[in-house]
Design an enzyme around this catalytic site. Structure first.
Site, short mmCIF file in Angstrom:
data_model
loop_
_atom_site.label_atom_id
_atom_site.label_comp_id
_atom_site.label_asym_id
_atom_site.label_seq_id
_atom_site.Cartn_x
_atom_site.Cartn_y
_atom_site.Cartn_z
N TYR A 1 -10.08 -10.58 13.96
CA TYR A 1 -9.02 -11.15 13.13
C TYR A 1 -9.30 -12.63 12.87
CZ TYR A 1 -4.36 -12.52 11.56
OH TYR A 1 -3.31 -13.02 10.83
N ARG B 1 0.84 -1.21 0.00
CA ARG B 1 0.00 0.00 0.00
C ARG B 1 0.86 1.25 0.00
NH1 ARG B 1 -2.40 2.63 4.49
NH2 ARG B 1 -1.56 0.96 5.78
#
Length: 287
Positions: free
Chosen positions: A196, A35
């Protein structure tokens, strides 16, 4: 045409080690995607000092335009994709109680971001392609601790839409404070981060479904889509004891990414320590 492998979120940690391994073992170009452009280029520079030559491309898995741009680049430059490793993800250390915002953000990145990359890249997968979705054995904790009704919903999920509904239900349940009423476990140790674990469960659920989807496309053959657990690895996400090195953590993902032609399995399955594992029956740890 030169073959190409793509590893998302690979400027550090297990993803970085997967790129390193592919550069050594894969016969083609390897794209290190991240990213943050500066961090991605720094990672490429670091690997170049080892005599390896990955390519860099910016990729934000939560931004469809970013994913589309990478798809176009791969299709125009290479004609298709030969290896896809969906490694990018996030982990927010939970507090005493997981907030609705943490749940929403974690699922948005780890499930919806991975799904977006997978769905966008599936049309350009070449025959013989290998797809590796980084999941986790901790998903089994969620499944085993869920109510019978919730387990049935998880087991019965037969489409991407069904899995997405499961993920959305969890996020909404956290927001509304009705986890127990909806059959979600409320006793997952906070150090594991419930969101998660649940996002990774969604990845486990996706793999057999998307395998069936790709199998239905008779224009291509021998494409394998599997999930895998790298095991507890010493990275920014895992700070517990006994963690593997990143290269040890990359071993199973690399094994799945480099499966030889025409192997019957793993196929739409979950792999741990190079072995097929029934994650719904698995124990509480992937160590």
């Amino acid at each position: 045409m030169v073959k190409v492998a793509l590893v998302t979120g690979s400027n550090k940690g297990i993803g970085y080690a997967i790129v390193r391994g592919l550069c050594k073992q894969f016969d083609g170009d390897v794209i290190l995607a991240a990213r943050d452009g500066s961090r991605g280029l720094a990672a490429v520079s670091s690997l170049e000092k080892e005599g390896l030559h990955p390519k860099f491309h910016q990729l934000d898995i939560t931004n469809q335009e970013s994913i589309d741009q990478l798809k176009v680049f791969i299709a125009e430059t290479y004609g298709g994709l030969d290896v896809l490793v969906n490694n990018a993800g996030m982990f927010v250390p939970p507090g005493d109680k997981e907030s609705a915002e943490v749940a929403k953000t974690t699922i948005r990145v780890n499930y919806f971001g991975t799904l977006a990359v997978l769905q966008t890249m599936m049309p350009i997968l070449n025959s013989g392609a290998r797809v590796v979705n980084l999941a986790g054995g901790l998903a089994s904790v969620v499944f085993r601790k869920s109510s019978p009704a919730r387990k049935k919903v998880i087991c019965d999920a037969a489409s991407v839409h069904d899995v997405t509904d499961v993920m959305n239900n969890y996020v909404q349940s956290v927001k509304d404070g009705v986890l127990e009423q909806e059959g979600w476990p409320v006793d997952i140790p906070k150090m594991m981060s419930p969101a998660y674990c649940i996002g990774k469960m969604g990845i486990n659920m996706l793999s057999p479904i998307t395998q069936k989807m790709i199998d239905a496309d008779t224009s291509r053959s021998d494409i394998l889509i599997n999930a895998c657990c790298p095991g507890a690895t010493s990275t920014d996400m895992y700070r517990g004891p006994g963690g593997k090195t990143i290269d040890e953590g990359a071993d199973t993902p690399l094994y799945v990414a480099l499966l030889p032609p025409n192997v019957p399995e793993p196929r739409g399955q979950h792999v741990f320590q190079r072995k097929i594992l029934e994650w719904m029956k698995h124990g509480p740890s992937c160590k």
